[in-house]
Scaffold this motif. Sequence first.
Motif, short mmCIF file in Angstrom:
data_model
loop_
_atom_site.label_atom_id
_atom_site.label_comp_id
_atom_site.label_asym_id
_atom_site.label_seq_id
_atom_site.Cartn_x
_atom_site.Cartn_y
_atom_site.Cartn_z
N THR A 56 7.39 12.81 13.03
CA THR A 56 6.23 12.57 12.17
C THR A 56 7.00 12.38 10.81
O THR A 56 8.05 12.85 10.36
CB THR A 56 5.34 13.90 11.84
OG1 THR A 56 6.27 14.96 11.97
CG2 THR A 56 4.45 14.22 13.13
N VAL A 57 6.30 11.36 10.10
CA VAL A 57 6.73 11.15 8.71
C VAL A 57 5.38 11.15 7.88
O VAL A 57 4.66 10.62 8.16
CB VAL A 57 7.06 9.61 8.75
CG1 VAL A 57 7.47 9.35 7.10
CG2 VAL A 57 7.91 9.33 9.72
N SER A 58 5.63 12.17 7.00
CA SER A 58 4.32 12.20 6.04
C SER A 58 4.82 12.55 4.67
O SER A 58 5.97 12.95 4.26
CB SER A 58 3.85 13.53 6.26
OG SER A 58 4.32 14.73 6.22
N TYR A 59 3.71 12.18 3.72
CA TYR A 59 3.95 12.29 2.23
C TYR A 59 2.70 13.10 1.91
O TYR A 59 1.56 12.47 1.99
CB TYR A 59 3.96 11.12 1.49
CG TYR A 59 4.21 10.94 -0.03
CD1 TYR A 59 5.55 11.67 -0.25
CD2 TYR A 59 3.22 10.75 -0.64
CE1 TYR A 59 5.56 11.86 -1.79
CE2 TYR A 59 3.33 10.76 -2.09
CZ TYR A 59 4.50 11.33 -2.70
OH TYR A 59 4.61 11.45 -3.99
N LYS A 60 2.73 14.19 1.38
CA LYS A 60 1.74 14.93 1.03
C LYS A 60 2.11 15.78 -0.27
O LYS A 60 3.04 16.34 -0.18
CB LYS A 60 1.30 15.85 2.21
CG LYS A 60 -0.17 15.75 2.58
CD LYS A 60 -0.74 17.00 3.45
CE LYS A 60 -1.77 16.41 4.30
NZ LYS A 60 -1.95 17.12 5.56
N ASP A 75 0.71 -0.93 0.15
CA ASP A 75 -0.01 0.01 -0.15
C ASP A 75 0.68 1.36 0.02
O ASP A 75 0.38 2.26 -0.44
CB ASP A 75 -1.03 -0.07 1.21
CG ASP A 75 -0.30 -0.30 2.66
OD1 ASP A 75 0.94 -0.18 2.59
OD2 ASP A 75 -0.94 -0.07 3.48
N ASP A 76 2.05 1.21 0.39
CA ASP A 76 2.86 2.37 0.27
C ASP A 76 3.06 3.01 -1.19
O ASP A 76 3.45 4.28 -1.32
CB ASP A 76 4.09 2.26 1.12
CG ASP A 76 5.05 1.23 0.42
OD1 ASP A 76 4.61 0.19 -0.02
OD2 ASP A 76 6.13 1.49 0.00
N GLN A 77 2.83 2.25 -1.94
CA GLN A 77 2.91 2.83 -3.51
C GLN A 77 1.83 3.36 -4.02
O GLN A 77 1.73 3.92 -5.02
CB GLN A 77 3.46 1.53 -4.42
CG GLN A 77 4.69 1.07 -3.88
CD GLN A 77 4.97 -0.34 -4.64
OE1 GLN A 77 5.29 -0.32 -5.83
NE2 GLN A 77 4.73 -1.43 -4.09
N LEU A 78 0.60 3.42 -3.40
CA LEU A 78 -0.66 3.62 -3.96
C LEU A 78 -0.57 5.27 -4.32
O LEU A 78 -1.10 5.59 -5.24
CB LEU A 78 -1.76 3.58 -2.80
CG LEU A 78 -3.34 3.63 -3.26
CD1 LEU A 78 -3.66 2.91 -4.56
CD2 LEU A 78 -4.29 3.67 -2.29
N SER A 79 -0.32 6.06 -3.20
CA SER A 79 -0.28 7.52 -3.40
C SER A 79 0.56 7.95 -4.61
O SER A 79 0.22 8.59 -5.62
CB SER A 79 0.28 8.15 -1.95
OG SER A 79 1.28 7.65 -1.67
N SER A 80 1.64 7.16 -4.94
CA SER A 80 2.56 7.63 -6.24
C SER A 80 1.79 7.10 -7.30
O SER A 80 1.96 7.89 -8.41
CB SER A 80 3.96 7.24 -5.92
OG SER A 80 4.15 6.32 -4.73
N LEU A 81 1.09 6.12 -7.19
CA LEU A 81 0.57 5.49 -8.42
C LEU A 81 -0.54 6.54 -8.79
O LEU A 81 -0.81 6.62 -9.94
CB LEU A 81 -0.11 4.21 -8.09
CG LEU A 81 0.84 2.99 -8.31
CD1 LEU A 81 0.32 1.63 -7.73
CD2 LEU A 81 1.22 2.74 -9.90
N VAL A 82 -1.42 6.81 -7.87
CA VAL A 82 -2.52 7.68 -8.01
C VAL A 82 -1.61 9.06 -8.81
O VAL A 82 -2.45 9.67 -9.78
CB VAL A 82 -3.37 7.99 -6.77
CG1 VAL A 82 -4.39 9.23 -7.16
CG2 VAL A 82 -3.95 6.85 -6.36
N GLU A 83 -1.11 9.66 -8.02
CA GLU A 83 -0.22 10.89 -8.37
C GLU A 83 0.23 10.88 -9.97
O GLU A 83 -0.01 11.65 -10.56
CB GLU A 83 0.70 11.02 -7.44
CG GLU A 83 1.40 12.55 -7.28
CD GLU A 83 2.41 12.76 -6.30
OE1 GLU A 83 3.65 12.50 -6.77
OE2 GLU A 83 2.05 12.45 -5.22
N ALA A 87 -0.09 7.13 3.59
CA ALA A 87 -0.10 8.50 3.76
C ALA A 87 1.39 9.13 4.39
O ALA A 87 1.40 10.13 4.34
CB ALA A 87 -1.11 8.81 4.89
N SER A 88 2.36 8.09 4.61
CA SER A 88 3.55 8.85 5.20
C SER A 88 4.52 8.77 4.23
O SER A 88 5.63 9.14 4.37
CB SER A 88 3.49 8.01 6.68
OG SER A 88 3.53 6.61 6.41
N VAL A 89 4.72 7.49 3.64
CA VAL A 89 5.79 7.47 2.98
C VAL A 89 5.81 6.97 1.59
O VAL A 89 4.81 6.68 0.92
CB VAL A 89 6.81 6.08 3.39
CG1 VAL A 89 7.25 6.43 4.68
CG2 VAL A 89 5.93 4.76 3.22
#
Lengths: 289, 463, 518
Positions: free
Chosen positions: B248-252, B145-153, B421-423
Amino acid sequence: MTNTNDSMKTGYAQKRKAINTIVYIILSVMVVIWIVPIIWLILQSFNTEMGVTTKFFPSSFTFDHYIALFTDEQYPYGKWILNTFMVAALSCVISTLFILMVSYALSRLRFKVRKTFLNLGLILGMFPGFMSMAATYNIMDIFGLKQQLFALVIVYSAGAGLGYQVAKGFFDTIPRSLDEAAKIDGATRNQIFWQIILPLSKPIIVYTALTTFTGPWADYIFVSYFMKDNESNWTVALGLYKMLDKEAISTHFTTFCAGAVLIAIPITILFIIMQRFYVEGVTGGAVKG
Amino acid sequence: MASKSKKAVALLLTAMMAAAAMAGCGDSSAPATTVTSTTATESGEEELTVINLDDEEVLTTIKNKMKEEADAQTGDKKGKVSLKVWCASTDLAFEQSLAKEFEEKFADSGYELKIRVSGAIGEDASGSKIIEGPEDGADVFNFADDQLSSLVEAGDIAPVAGYFLGNVKSENTEDSIDICTVNDEVYAYPKTSDNGYFLYYDKRFFDESDVADFDAMVSKAGQSGKSVFFDMGNGWYSTGFFFTAGCTVSYKDGKQTATYNSDEGLSAAKAMCHIAENTGNGFEGTPGTMGDNAYVKAGFEDGSLVAAVIGTWVGPDIKAAIGEENVGAAKLPTVLMDGEQKQLDSFGGYKLIGVNKFSTYSFSSQVLAYYLGCPDSQLKRYQTRGLIATSTKALEDDKLKADPALLAIEAQKPYAHAQGASVSGKYWASNIGGFGGEIVTEKGKLTDDQLKTKLKQIEDQMS
Amino acid sequence: MDYLDYVQMTKGQRFAYRIKSFFTGIPGAIKKFFAIVGAIVKKIFLGLGHFFQNYGGRFVKGDIGTKLSYVIMGAGSMLHGQIMKGLIFLATEVAYIYFMITFGSYYLARIYNSNMILLTTTKTAQGYEQWGTGALGKEVAVHHTGTFGSELKNPDTYDDSNKVLLFFVLTCIVTIAFIAVYIANTKSAYASQQLKREGKKPLNFLQEMKTFLDERFHVTLLTLPIVLLITFNILPIIFTIFMAFTNYDEKHQPPANLYQWVGVKNFADVFYSNPMKSETFGKILIWTLIWAVFATFTNYIFGIILALLINKKGIKAKGFWRTMFVVTAAVPQFVTLLVMKLMLDDKGAVNSLLTSVGIPAVPFLTNATWARITVIVVNMWVGIPYTMLITSGLLMNIPEDLYESARIDGANAVQQFTKITFPYILFVTTPYLITTFVGNINNFNVIYFLTGGGPAVSEYYRAGKTDLLVTWLYKLTVDTKDYNLAAVIGIMVFIICAIGSLIAFNMSKASKNEEEFS
């Protein structure tokens, strides 16, 4: 002659014997260091355990891994060997031809841009080979060769002309009077190339063929980038590497060993038979075997 | 149920006709019909319809649509539905068996259905490989799941198709759906909930009271010449220390941040150093070159390891090595940080199934992805591979309910942090793993200043 | 210092002098590198001037056919009686114009557009079907259309920075090739015109074809290799060099995210503006050079020693000894290196052997210093047999009477080696030594298979302590998708190899001159 000379000789012989014994010991130790990893590899290929072991001698032996190589669908080793052989053989033929053509032209023919070509060849050869592989991959896409074995053949042999130095060095040593004589007899340069020069160039042809075969045979870089997930088009280098993946190593290490042994045997025999030509090639024929 | 599925079929048909109509006037500059997410949320939960794949009519509708898609292909793909799936190489045999089932279930005379499952691209890398070259990518891919945000992006993953949404939402746990949701849109089919780590231990050596405190475990193991394994040289594990310290570790918005260059970061690093002091004496912190899975497996087999922080994917190996009855699983132990014992945090997450947006089989891929993630498949996945399901129905299975791994994951849950949401890839590329590796090779003998410099370097690499 | 001083030095001094001259040679070689670049540029301009002079001159002196060839290719040839040749020229022109209209112009226009930075223009893409994501009850299939980048796209119709850049380079190369043919056309027209004026008949097509087997045989031999070289070697290299000036990294992965021109930013990053990258580059560069020196010379020296041992008089079974070592050289490197890696693992066979005899385990591959030593030592394991193999043959080649006379002069074994054996071997193998050195700068296998560049450290940007520039390049390409940075590294490796070869070449020239003296 005289007795004194004899005793000197025996003293000398004894000293020499002592030195030779030391040399034998050094050589034996070195051979052990050099050969142990190979023995370990062979032993592990018969180990009944599947994962990496820290022990040198396996507790029990089996031939299963060699069978598994040809039955495991996830790692189709037989297909990989075939791929590797086809790619290596085809690249070898094309590359050898190209190298001979280019080096002959640059060595024995005189034309206007010859010097420029020589320099350009040197310059291009200094770019790291795989620096542009991402771009090459895109080009293969245009030709519809994406993830195809033939793409590998092209990659290995298209730039072969750049490796003209060694063969050119060889052609340079063939006396020009041969060409002159043939020309007087009315032979064209085409005929001279095929009928006079090539038959004289057996050592360099063998050398070129040997290096252009073993290169693709063991290449990992291009295969790994070009074949991606297309397992059926992998070559042995990539396939064996994948067997040592984090996820696979604990079940496929010994299979890796078996595969490595199988792939090493033919190439080792080939190299041992052909080593004379290899040496001659590298040293520019300075060695007359 | 029957009427409901009929309704679904009707809707499917409408949808298809609309699609066909739209295809006819493809050059229109704006979509004639738009589905906005607001109507979706307004319409409420009760409107979600569940499709039953076993229903004859549903099956026929799907097959018809697949045929349509097969016919729309060009070149030698015409008349074929050939899909490619990426999964972990260890799961290959199982995923292949599911694919076989799918082939049989959806086989039809109208098209040739062929699924190729490849284990060459693992779950940790599949997302980034899709982004690298979506056209070369699998149609359906398993990923962490850590790759989901980059995939969507990157715009390379297709959202879950509307008519499976009802199924997916109702069949899986709420948490798992939350993970799959980015910007109010569900982008992936949840598959397993065990993309996190916890403590596996040998019950013959440790009892339940022993495994609460890391230092105590290490010293007990050290006394008998055994070891406890925690892969500090891998950022995925070592990040737990930083969470515990309160970083805090975040990816936004495409920005990766981690407040490591701080007092908290230093506390975390010092806690790692404290444990690493015992390297070789009850503690092992790197798996060397063979990777953590093989290392743990080999360690339990030869008895040198008595506890390891790792996840379910080595569960079967550990069971085989020491016997199922001797395998204990627990939440992570506490660690000494700033002079007190603190519960060690972790990453917790899910493994998901995604559909490549560039797939030429946008419909069939969705069906396959749903099938691979449906409750039955999840249960089978647990039974064969020991992977913890996200499906509520599968979770009711008696064996699964009592699985120590599941209980350990549940116990660790309050301290587990979601990855999505974090990495991002940048986080892993920052050599956070190298940092832990240095601590281990130096056996924790690093001064505060050295640690601070290194923490700053890690932060720098993320920007 | 002149040559006389040099010959008066002792061996040790000579060695020190060689080392010194290597390092003092670096600035000179760098200067020379740029001097060569300057000379090439100068030559190009001179050549261009010369070319335009001829080009104009031919036009002025040409007859109607020749003049016509300047616009309609092949016209001159046809008018002068070389119909077939003229037709080929004409066909080339037509094909080129067709190529430019249907293909080339599109990509030429897109390389630098009104947005100043985008590599491609956005283009309406359509065709992808998405199924509505609302509640099932409200579901409708939506057929998205929209501008590229913001919407979904059909693989057949979208723009891709990669393709635009690639086709741009391709178009440029085709154009250059066309210009070459065009010039050949004007030349040929003028040449046949002159022949006609002299009353001779220009060669007919068949005769001309025959020249490709004789006078112009080089064209026949070189055409195919060069065409393939351009397509699969030069074109990608130019493409990659362009990449170094873009922001093609993990954030800009076409087709979803197009990349842009960023000027020399990436070079600035590597040299000074990004401390992380520049420090990593500097440190890896230094390690690469240290590695190359050690890897080359350890193999060379110990290989020669091994060859001497095996070929020593009185040693029996020479073939056996040699074969034992050759076997390890013949096994594919990826196999032996992976085996070595597993054996040298923290828990590997070697360490378990060490611990069993009471020696503490050694972090061969996980500790930075150890790992660096390990790779050099393992490289010796890999490379020594090669040197042994090559020098063995050479040793047998040295005339025995040389040694005989040396012995009569009272030279001992060491002196024989330094006076006869070593100079001879060095003389013959200098080119080999140079290629090995450059090869070691680019030695991917040993590092990648053994340590994978590791151990990774926080101070390096996506690299580890044993990474060479090339393995870093590979990782940046394959693992982290920093294509632009990788391209910069590639260019730097090229420059380093070029400078290194120049130094080595100068030194070998010096050593050859020395041979002539003695």
